[in-house]
Structures are given as structure tokens and as C-alpha cells.
Write a protein that holds these residues in place. Sequence first.
Motif, PDB file in Angstrom:
ATOM      1  N   GLU A  50     -43.761  -0.217 -48.796  1.00 35.46           N
ATOM      2  CA  GLU A  50     -43.732   1.224 -48.546  1.00 35.46           C
ATOM      3  C   GLU A  50     -43.502   2.004 -49.836  1.00 35.46           C
ATOM      4  O   GLU A  50     -43.979   3.128 -49.983  1.00 35.46           O
ATOM      5  CB  GLU A  50     -42.668   1.547 -47.489  1.00 35.46           C
ATOM      6  CG  GLU A  50     -43.030   0.917 -46.139  1.00 35.46           C
ATOM      7  CD  GLU A  50     -42.161   1.382 -44.988  1.00 35.46           C
ATOM      8  OE1 GLU A  50     -41.124   2.026 -45.240  1.00 35.46           O
ATOM      9  OE2 GLU A  50     -42.536   1.080 -43.838  1.00 35.46           O
ATOM     10  N   GLY A  51     -42.772   1.399 -50.762  1.00 33.19           N
ATOM     11  CA  GLY A  51     -42.561   2.052 -52.060  1.00 33.19           C
ATOM     12  C   GLY A  51     -43.871   2.203 -52.815  1.00 33.19           C
ATOM     13  O   GLY A  51     -44.008   3.070 -53.687  1.00 33.19           O
ATOM     14  N   SER A  52     -44.860   1.360 -52.490  1.00 35.75           N
ATOM     15  CA  SER A  52     -46.180   1.487 -53.107  1.00 35.75           C
ATOM     16  C   SER A  52     -47.108   2.349 -52.245  1.00 35.75           C
ATOM     17  O   SER A  52     -48.311   2.401 -52.499  1.00 35.75           O
ATOM     18  CB  SER A  52     -46.823   0.096 -53.268  1.00 35.75           C
ATOM     19  OG  SER A  52     -46.020  -0.721 -54.077  1.00 35.75           O
ATOM     20  N   GLY A  53     -46.568   2.961 -51.223  1.00 32.31           N
ATOM     21  CA  GLY A  53     -47.379   3.819 -50.349  1.00 32.31           C
ATOM     22  C   GLY A  53     -48.282   3.045 -49.417  1.00 32.31           C
ATOM     23  O   GLY A  53     -49.281   3.576 -48.926  1.00 32.31           O
ATOM     24  N   ASN A  75     -32.267 -11.690 -34.343  1.00 30.97           N
ATOM     25  CA  ASN A  75     -32.769 -10.317 -34.466  1.00 30.97           C
ATOM     26  C   ASN A  75     -34.264 -10.250 -34.141  1.00 30.97           C
ATOM     27  O   ASN A  75     -34.724  -9.329 -33.462  1.00 30.97           O
ATOM     28  CB  ASN A  75     -32.516  -9.780 -35.877  1.00 30.97           C
ATOM     29  CG  ASN A  75     -31.051  -9.429 -36.098  1.00 30.97           C
ATOM     30  OD1 ASN A  75     -30.248  -9.500 -35.172  1.00 30.97           O
ATOM     31  ND2 ASN A  75     -30.701  -9.068 -37.310  1.00 30.97           N
ATOM     32  N   ILE A  85     -36.139  -8.218 -31.031  1.00 26.37           N
ATOM     33  CA  ILE A  85     -37.250  -7.262 -31.180  1.00 26.37           C
ATOM     34  C   ILE A  85     -38.370  -7.597 -30.192  1.00 26.37           C
ATOM     35  O   ILE A  85     -38.917  -6.717 -29.522  1.00 26.37           O
ATOM     36  CB  ILE A  85     -37.765  -7.266 -32.638  1.00 26.37           C
ATOM     37  CG1 ILE A  85     -36.772  -6.490 -33.500  1.00 26.37           C
ATOM     38  CG2 ILE A  85     -39.169  -6.680 -32.741  1.00 26.37           C
ATOM     39  CD1 ILE A  85     -37.147  -6.356 -34.943  1.00 26.37           C
ATOM     40  N   VAL A 121     -40.468  -4.791 -46.870  1.00 26.98           N
ATOM     41  CA  VAL A 121     -40.815  -3.455 -46.369  1.00 26.98           C
ATOM     42  C   VAL A 121     -40.663  -2.419 -47.477  1.00 26.98           C
ATOM     43  O   VAL A 121     -41.540  -1.556 -47.674  1.00 26.98           O
ATOM     44  CB  VAL A 121     -39.925  -3.094 -45.154  1.00 26.98           C
ATOM     45  CG1 VAL A 121     -40.134  -1.642 -44.751  1.00 26.98           C
ATOM     46  CG2 VAL A 121     -40.242  -4.018 -43.983  1.00 26.98           C
ATOM     47  N   GLU A 122     -39.569  -2.498 -48.236  1.00 28.78           N
ATOM     48  CA  GLU A 122     -39.345  -1.488 -49.281  1.00 28.78           C
ATOM     49  C   GLU A 122     -40.405  -1.566 -50.377  1.00 28.78           C
ATOM     50  O   GLU A 122     -40.854  -0.546 -50.894  1.00 28.78           O
ATOM     51  CB  GLU A 122     -37.942  -1.652 -49.869  1.00 28.78           C
ATOM     52  CG  GLU A 122     -36.870  -1.185 -48.897  1.00 28.78           C
ATOM     53  CD  GLU A 122     -35.451  -1.359 -49.429  1.00 28.78           C
ATOM     54  OE1 GLU A 122     -34.533  -0.841 -48.786  1.00 28.78           O
ATOM     55  OE2 GLU A 122     -35.278  -2.024 -50.473  1.00 28.78           O
ATOM     56  N   ALA A 125     -53.059  -0.377 -45.513  1.00 33.92           N
ATOM     57  CA  ALA A 125     -53.998   0.612 -46.047  1.00 33.92           C
ATOM     58  C   ALA A 125     -53.260   1.377 -47.134  1.00 33.92           C
ATOM     59  O   ALA A 125     -52.071   1.701 -46.974  1.00 33.92           O
ATOM     60  CB  ALA A 125     -54.478   1.556 -44.947  1.00 33.92           C
ATOM     61  N   MET A 126     -53.958   1.653 -48.229  1.00 31.34           N
ATOM     62  CA  MET A 126     -53.260   2.227 -49.381  1.00 31.34           C
ATOM     63  C   MET A 126     -54.252   2.892 -50.327  1.00 31.34           C
ATOM     64  O   MET A 126     -55.473   2.668 -50.224  1.00 31.34           O
ATOM     65  CB  MET A 126     -52.514   1.114 -50.126  1.00 31.34           C
ATOM     66  CG  MET A 126     -53.435   0.086 -50.763  1.00 31.34           C
ATOM     67  SD  MET A 126     -52.708  -1.551 -50.888  1.00 31.34           S
ATOM     68  CE  MET A 126     -53.065  -2.237 -49.258  1.00 31.34           C
ATOM     69  N   ARG A 181     -39.775 -11.233 -42.109  1.00 33.25           N
ATOM     70  CA  ARG A 181     -38.322 -11.063 -42.298  1.00 33.25           C
ATOM     71  C   ARG A 181     -37.827 -11.878 -43.485  1.00 33.25           C
ATOM     72  O   ARG A 181     -36.656 -12.218 -43.577  1.00 33.25           O
ATOM     73  CB  ARG A 181     -37.583 -11.462 -41.015  1.00 33.25           C
ATOM     74  CG  ARG A 181     -37.992 -10.617 -39.827  1.00 33.25           C
ATOM     75  CD  ARG A 181     -37.223 -10.983 -38.595  1.00 33.25           C
ATOM     76  NE  ARG A 181     -35.890 -10.407 -38.617  1.00 33.25           N
ATOM     77  CZ  ARG A 181     -35.594  -9.192 -38.184  1.00 33.25           C
ATOM     78  NH1 ARG A 181     -36.517  -8.422 -37.686  1.00 33.25           N
ATOM     79  NH2 ARG A 181     -34.360  -8.737 -38.258  1.00 33.25           N
ATOM     80  N   GLN A 209     -49.404   1.578 -45.995  1.00 36.02           N
ATOM     81  CA  GLN A 209     -49.170   1.678 -44.554  1.00 36.02           C
ATOM     82  C   GLN A 209     -49.444   0.304 -43.975  1.00 36.02           C
ATOM     83  O   GLN A 209     -50.595  -0.106 -43.857  1.00 36.02           O
ATOM     84  CB  GLN A 209     -50.108   2.711 -43.936  1.00 36.02           C
ATOM     85  CG  GLN A 209     -49.755   4.130 -44.345  1.00 36.02           C
ATOM     86  CD  GLN A 209     -50.613   5.158 -43.645  1.00 36.02           C
ATOM     87  OE1 GLN A 209     -51.099   4.950 -42.538  1.00 36.02           O
ATOM     88  NE2 GLN A 209     -50.808   6.286 -44.286  1.00 36.02           N
ATOM     89  N   TRP A 210     -48.396  -0.405 -43.632  1.00 35.61           N
ATOM     90  CA  TRP A 210     -48.547  -1.805 -43.246  1.00 35.61           C
ATOM     91  C   TRP A 210     -48.382  -1.975 -41.740  1.00 35.61           C
ATOM     92  O   TRP A 210     -47.772  -1.141 -41.065  1.00 35.61           O
ATOM     93  CB  TRP A 210     -47.505  -2.681 -43.969  1.00 35.61           C
ATOM     94  CG  TRP A 210     -46.084  -2.328 -43.590  1.00 35.61           C
ATOM     95  CD1 TRP A 210     -45.324  -1.341 -44.133  1.00 35.61           C
ATOM     96  CD2 TRP A 210     -45.284  -2.948 -42.581  1.00 35.61           C
ATOM     97  NE1 TRP A 210     -44.098  -1.301 -43.523  1.00 35.61           N
ATOM     98  CE2 TRP A 210     -44.043  -2.279 -42.573  1.00 35.61           C
ATOM     99  CE3 TRP A 210     -45.482  -4.002 -41.696  1.00 35.61           C
ATOM    100  CZ2 TRP A 210     -43.000  -2.636 -41.701  1.00 35.61           C
ATOM    101  CZ3 TRP A 210     -44.455  -4.359 -40.827  1.00 35.61           C
ATOM    102  CH2 TRP A 210     -43.236  -3.666 -40.839  1.00 35.61           C
ATOM    103  N   GLY A 215     -36.443  -9.605 -45.831  1.00 34.25           N
ATOM    104  CA  GLY A 215     -37.255  -8.714 -45.014  1.00 34.25           C
ATOM    105  C   GLY A 215     -37.195  -7.274 -45.492  1.00 34.25           C
ATOM    106  O   GLY A 215     -38.204  -6.567 -45.494  1.00 34.25           O
ATOM    107  N   ARG A 216     -36.034  -6.855 -45.904  1.00 34.48           N
ATOM    108  CA  ARG A 216     -35.890  -5.470 -46.349  1.00 34.48           C
ATOM    109  C   ARG A 216     -36.701  -5.217 -47.621  1.00 34.48           C
ATOM    110  O   ARG A 216     -37.354  -4.185 -47.774  1.00 34.48           O
ATOM    111  CB  ARG A 216     -34.411  -5.154 -46.577  1.00 34.48           C
ATOM    112  CG  ARG A 216     -34.190  -3.715 -46.934  1.00 34.48           C
ATOM    113  CD  ARG A 216     -32.741  -3.306 -46.712  1.00 34.48           C
ATOM    114  NE  ARG A 216     -32.630  -1.869 -46.898  1.00 34.48           N
ATOM    115  CZ  ARG A 216     -31.838  -1.091 -46.209  1.00 34.48           C
ATOM    116  NH1 ARG A 216     -31.070  -1.601 -45.272  1.00 34.48           N
ATOM    117  NH2 ARG A 216     -31.781   0.201 -46.435  1.00 34.48           N
TER     118      ARG A 216
END
Lengths: 415, 418
Positions: free
Chosen positions: A72-75, A121, A125, A68-69, A92-93, A57, A77-78, A64-65
Motif C-alpha cells: 500500500e505504501g507503493s500505492g 486469526n 477471518i 500490506v504496508e 493494480a498500480m 500473513r 491496490q491489492w 503480514g503487516r
Amino acid sequence: MKQTLFSTVLDNGIVLLGEALPSLESVAIAFHTPAGGIHDGPNRCGLATLCGEMMIRGAGNRNGRAIVEDLEGSGVQWSQAVSTSHASFSGAMVARQLSDALPIYADILRCPLLEEDQLENARQIVLQNLAGTDDDPSHRTMLALRKIHYPSPWGMPSEGLTAEVAGLGIEDVRAFVKNHVRPQNTIIAIAGRIDWDDFVANIQRLFGDWDATGQDTVTTGLRGEHLRHVFHESQQTHIALAWSAPPYKSDDSYECTAALAVLGGGSSSRLFSEVRERRGLCYSVSAGYQTQRDFAAALCYAGTTAARAQETLDVMCAEINRLPGTIEADELERVKARAKSGLVMQQESSAARAGAIARQWYHLGKVRTLAEELDRYDTLTVGSIESWLAHNKPGPLSVVFLGREPLEVPIAFSA
Amino acid sequence: MPFLREQLANGLEIVAETTDDALSTSIGCFVKAGARDESDDLWGASHFLEHMIFKGTADLSGDEINRRFDWMGASANAFTNEEDTVYYATVLPKQQHEATDLLSRMMRPALRDEDFATEKLVILEEIRMYDDQPPFGADDRCRSAFFRSHPLSRSVLGTVASIEALPVEAMREYHRRRYSPGNIVLAATGAVDFAALVASAERLCGDWQSQPTINRCVPVPPPPESTLSHIVRSTATLEYAISMSAGPSENDPDRFAAKLLSVVLGDDSGSRLYWAIVDSGEAEHASCHHQDFLDAGLFATQLSCDALDVVDLLGRIEEIYTSAAAQGITSKEFTQARNKLAGRVVLAGERPRRRLFDIGLEWSHSGTYRTVADNLRIVEELSLDDLHRVLARWPLHGPAATVLAGPYTADSSQLLAD
């Protein structure tokens, strides 16, 4: 089969492991740091899991955002998970994205922000996941079995306990991360389309000057009772059994896992044949093996309608009891065929191989080659398994029933 | 990765994507039979039949089938959904012949009375197992409310009553009609010896009798008025909600954009729902996925959270969908989701078993084949305009069937009253 394995240990204690799988386009990487649930401490069950959540986070100059961005923007899978022994951060990528992903993981491990305004937060979770577990009867059953079978803290749920997670504060989190997230005994495993020298240089640059230190003080406590009924308002009763087994690092774990596979490891196994195929007692029945570094357990599970649960338990126990002295050569051949083809097929998955080599290093302090593993399976004979079973008869059992009514454990296994 | 195709005189199709240096071979029988092909008195028959296929043929017992798969070291199983029943085995390449032989022979099962009676007990256990688990039947109830009289409204497992009432004779007749050679695709991926595969099929399946082709597509009724219902599970800890709204079908070119849109709006991480509801710990889970069928499609939104929050969170999800339709998707969101989807396409393409499902289902449904590179190109050529067109054609905030399952509270009571 040609296999290219790599390993090196950095000066600060980080273990780097690699396996080249050149036919793949992907790489999978996993960072396992020894910050697992066994270090939670008294009345803090779930602290490691809360820390894992807090670490993603915000880290370095990313919130934190942004973490993740950017992943994921680099494809990529985390995933992030906390087990009994480790906090793990994986991805994995496509191979060319690795150089973008590594600095993000370095920040997560080395400089998590652990900001107080993220704590509630993150806690919510963890609590939501615990509430979800409450609604999953088979998961609850296995958690209850772990708790009674393993000594504390090994049997405690790394997911946490609601009442104890509720009381954790930011200082608990900061102290835990400072003490347990450190280079010594951290394992970084990578598999797939890799350039090992380039990878080591990158890791050296990102982690080479990481010199955090800490202390592990795990005190192994007592086991709980051996029999537990968990009341649950459900149509089915869930049955889970465990008994002690040699850990993975012990050479006879092969004999043990082969015996368990005969019992309940495939669709021609005894439990599947006798409980499901022959009698139609349940949809789900199996036997398996779960290992910690210093001890392990044989596990059996079945879920069935309450009215047929006692018969299911009786048949399961009869099959467990019958195992020593009755293993047949064709059963062993099937077990070996399944194990060996599974090992070969694992070479087609970068994530599976990254996981396997890390697991082996943790348990053995080395990575076994595929050839070594296949050869070891070849040494298994009915005689070697029977000899092992003669000295390691299944039992005493730890037993959990989850459902409306408790069951009677057959006399051969009752405490 | 050559793609090869052959068809036997009786209509059975054989397709393969071959990768010479693969370590494994995956083989599957893709049967055009699923819950949508059932009538009331056959409800659950496709899935039950899937189980019975493993119980043996005239000259092979169920035990023998299980032993042979294990002896091959196969990773073998089967699944049934609304439109397909798929039997598959992943083996080392040297076992291709054995695996093909066994799967092919299994397609002509004995369907013995005594096996039927025993396996019926297993199916009933499976129904009860799912009934005890989240979402406690909300998914089946929601699909039924969404599709109403359309064949896709039927649940795959059937019900305790429909399974108990099903006679073995009805299953035998269902098998005769649905497992005809023209209704089955034999597919293979990985290290495949295609000539040997065709020879095996010719020898083992060549004498199967053809049956008339059955048209499976029917007109889809217009989107329903919004509906809401509740399954009371007073002992559940969380409340589970599922909502379905219309989306593009398999033969609609917008289906790829719909999948990308669902990544933007409701992927398990990094999506609008994730940042609004999950990251804050307000929900255990919130997601949106696109699902397509032969003649229909839908967006399914799933939520699990504290029962006291469900009304508020469903309202916020609707606001997120309304806002997406009114203000669109940002280029940053679009690029991130597209890169994410492209990564998934590459990773999924690496394993022969995963490719088997992609290729077998695609060929079985539409007679088309796409390489991993084709799939990647489709993802990379999608544009922001494509996503906005999908939002306009299938507004996610439009009419939807919603089902809640969990503890009944004053709040959910109020929602139902509204």
C-alpha cells in the motif's frame, strides 16, 4: 483495433501473459496458482481459502503487516481471493511501482511463512466471512444452487463450511500449500503500460528457479438433489435455477451465451421485460453463464416477495421454455452489439484485461485476440443459435428457493 | 484532455472532458434532485422518478428505450442518492449521437398512470430486498438520527407507506419543478465530439421551460448529543453497527484531508481499525469513510461482528479515535495513506465512466472542474498538519449517532441502558 499480446512459458511451467495498453498509466497483475477449493479434500472445505489468508500473513522477511504496508505504501491496490480452481493474488498500480511490488508477490507465492501463531486469526477471518454470508440471502441462494447443480467437489463453496474450517490445523495448511502452490500451471497475467521484455526478465529472476512440485487428485463425485428449499426468515423469496451448458472451451459456448443473453442478459431481455417491466414482480431478475474448465451452467435468479414468488417462478419457467424456436433477428443484433462493445471497452481497464487473458489461457490454453472474438460474434445467426437450442433445450433444472415457503416447479420442468 | 463548457439560453449546462484516443464515450444527465429535496408527502419520489424515466416518453415506450440502449451496446443505468439523480450511458464513440438523443428525450417522460402503478410494485420490492439485507436499515436510521430535522435525514428509497401513498400527480409536479434545464448538467467524457453534443442538446433540450431556481442549502443543526438505538433482527448471524459524527462539507477545503484521514483510520485494509480489529478476525468488517454533501459532512464508521463482541469493539474503536486525536498520526501512516490515495486517483482517472461521475457531480454541485493531475496535486500537497487540524475540528470520538442492527443480546441491551 491494434492489439499487442504476449505469452511465454518458463521452463518450470509458469505461464506469462501480457497485453500492452500504452494509453494507460497503470498496470494490473494477477498471479493465479492452481490451489483452489476443489483441492480442499474430504471434511476440509475451506482449506484453500484458509491457506490464501495464511499466505499473506507473512512471507520471506516480511510479516503480514509489512506485506500490506509495503504494497500500500507503493500505492498498490491489492487483493487476494480463492476460487474453485485457483488462489489468486492481484494488484493494480501506477506502472513505475511494478518493480517494487513483484518481489513481494514472489515471496507470497514462493516462501509464505505459514506460522502457527497466525492460524487462529486467519481462521477467525474465514469464519467471520462465512457468518457474513449467512446474512446475505442472494449469495446464500447461489451457493446452494452451485452445491446441488455441480458434482462434488465443484459445487462445494470455496469460502468453506464453518464446521470444517473449525477443525483445520497448521499441518493441513502447510501440506496444502506445499502440494498445490507451485509453478506448474501457475498463470501470471499483466496488462497496461508494460515493458514485456523487462517484465519477463524480472519474473525469470524472481521465479525462474522455483521448482516445487505436487500432485492434483480431484475425484469428481456425485451431484446432490435437483430441488432444494432453504428456510430463511425473510420478506422475499429468492429463486435460483440452473441447467447444464457447454463450457467456455467449447466453440458452441458462443451460441449458448447468446441465447442466454436473449433470455436475461440486458434491460431489453425477455426476463427483464416480462418479469420486471411488464408485471412488476421483482426488482432483480437475470440470466447468466458460469463456466468451469470442463462443464458449465446457465443460471437464472430472481428475488421477490413471498406472495408473488410462485408467479415469478412460473413466468421465468415459461420464458425459458419459450426460448427455443422464437429468437428474433433484432434480439440477436442487440446481444451482439452489447457483447462487442463490452469487449472493446474492456481495453480501457488494465485489471479487466489482465483477468480476461488469464481466464482465456486457463480455459483454452491460448489467448484469443479481440479480432477473433469479434469475428466469432459476427458468425452468430438466428439459425446457428436455433440449431444449437434444438439440440440443447434448457433443462433439466436444478432449483433452489430460499425463503419461508417452498414453491411448485412448473410441470414442464419438474423432475 | 481539454475541458469544454457551453450553456443553453434556458440554463442547461453542457460540460465535457475530451480524450481523443479514448475507446468509449460516456454521457450523463446529472439532475439536482435527491432525497433532500423531498417533503414528507414526496418521500422516495426522486428515486421512484428515476425508475419512471425508463418507462417511456410520449412517443417512446419503456420497451423501446431498453431496446435502444441494448442496440447501441450501451452500458446504461441510473442512480439516486441524497442530492443527485444521475442517468448515464457508456457507448462506443460512434454511438454518441444516439445515446445523447435517447438520454435527453428520457428527461421528458410520459409518467403514465399504468406504468406508475406497475413500477410502484418494483420499488416496493426494492425496499423489501434491502430490508432483508445487512445492515437491515441501520444506515437509514443512523442518518436520520444524525441529521434530525435537516433535509439530509431522509432515506433515498422512502418507506413502504410513503411509496404506497405517493400519487402520480405529485410526481409529475415534482418532475416539472426539479427537471428544469437550469437544474440539469449534461456531461460527457472520453472520445467526445463536443460540437455535436452541444448541437444535440440545443435541438433536443432547447425548448425546455425554465423554472425558478431552488436554494437547496439549509443551516445544519449543531452536532447532536450522542444517541444509540437498536433494530432487532433476531435471525441475523452478525451484529451490524453504524456510527456517524460530524465532518467537513463539500465546500470546506478540509474535505480532502478528511478523506485522507479516513484512509489512515478506517480504510478497508492497512488502517488503524483494520490492524486492531479486522486482521485479528474479531470483526467481519470495520471501516471509516468520509462523506460530504452540499452543506454538511460526516464520518461514517461501520462495524460487523459477533453480537457478543459489539460493545467491546465499539469501545475499542472509540479508543482508537481518542488516541488519534490526542497523539496524532505518525508520518509513516500519513505517507502510506497518501501514496495509496494517489494510486487510486490515477487508476480511477483512466476510465471515462468513472471520470464522468467525478466531473458531472463536481460541476453540478459547485461549477468547478479538476483534472486528474489537479486531484493528484491536491493529494500530494496534503500535510500531516492538515490531518491533525481535521482531527481537532471534527473529533471522531465526539458526539455521534449510533445504530445497531442484529440479534438482540444481553450485551447490546446493557449498551442501550447505559
